[in-house]
Design an enzyme around this catalytic site. Structure first.
Site, PDB file in Angstrom:
ATOM      1  N   HIS A   8       0.816  -1.217   0.000  1.00 40.81           N
ATOM      2  CA  HIS A   8       0.000   0.000   0.000  1.00 40.81           C
ATOM      3  C   HIS A   8       0.851   1.268   0.000  1.00 40.81           C
ATOM      4  CE1 HIS A   8       1.116   0.696   4.171  1.00 40.81           C
ATOM      5  NE2 HIS A   8       0.981  -0.612   4.336  1.00 40.81           N
ATOM      6  N   GLU A  82      -2.462  -7.223   6.948  1.00 37.87           N
ATOM      7  CA  GLU A  82      -1.130  -7.275   7.547  1.00 37.87           C
ATOM      8  C   GLU A  82      -1.083  -8.314   8.669  1.00 37.87           C
ATOM      9  OE1 GLU A  82       1.878  -7.354   7.322  1.00 37.87           O
ATOM     10  OE2 GLU A  82       2.574  -5.277   7.339  1.00 37.87           O
TER      11      GLU A  82
END
Length: 219
Positions: A8, A82
């Site tokens: 990201h 994550e």
């Protein structure tokens, strides 16, 4: 299948180097938004047929410009979020806690998958959820799939599943925001990493110090 694992764009907690892994997490900084806006051009040569993002806001914001440019829906999946920091959440990545976090991730890649992140998930649990999304994408029949995910998750999964990525290489080669690891293969046949943030993958002992790409590989 060609699999593009994209980190990201930059977030405020990236700037402060914090272990920020909880859902939904922060949005992007101004730089992060610029990085996301540049992604369609950066991946212009890729014939992306499906686009995934995690349940964290930052990956969905990063994927949005690419989705608009390619007229694709963003498929949001929890499995590629994550790696949970557990008890280490919001600790400094530059501290002993940060070392424990990454040491745990790479211990999984080295085979100790039952080891558990303090207060968090085990390697078995992480790999199962990430593998499930990759398997879903492979089963879709798409030739090229992009997944906007997270730095530790991408490095840990690639080090575990790609035949030509070893732990020293993944540990030595961090992914910058919107850095991309490109792999080819399938869940049944295994995976080979073709490039790592634009550089040729050169495992430890085959390239420069700590397995870094040889000079000129990354441009």
């Amino acid at each position: 299948m060609r699999l593009l694992l994209v980190r990201h764009g930059q977030t405020p907690t990236n700037v402060d180097y914090l272990l920020d892994t909880a859902v939904p997490g922060p949005g992007l900084t101004e730089l992060g938004a610029q990085q996301a806006a540049a992604l369609p051009q950066a991946l212009a040569g890729e014939d992306i047929e499906a686009l995934y993002a995690s349940t964290l806001v930052r990956t969905q914001l990063t994927a949005a410009p690419l989705a608009a440019a390619r007229d694709l829906d963003v498929l949001v999946r929890d499995g590629i979020r994550e790696i949970s920091a557990g008890d280490l959440e919001m600790a400094s990545g530059n501290s002993e806690h940060g070392e424990i976090y990454l040491r745990t991730v790479f211990a999984w890649a080295a085979g100790d998958v039952e080891l558990r992140m303090p207060g968090g998930e085990s390697g078995t649990e992480f790999l199962a959820r990430y593998d499930a999304v990759v398997a879903e994408a492979a089963a879709s029949g798409a030739g090229t799939v992009a997944m906007v995910s997270h730095g530790a998750a991408i490095r840990g999964w690639a080090a575990t599943r790609a035949d030509n990525v070893d732990v020293p290489f993944a540990a030595a080669n961090r992914l910058a925001n919107t850095g991309t690891v490109i792999l080819e293969g399938s869940p049944a046949d295994g995976w080979k990493a073709l490039s790592w943030a634009g550089a040729t993958v050169v495992p430890a002992g085959e390239g420069g110090p700590a397995g870094q790409p040889v000079a000129g590989a990354g441009g």
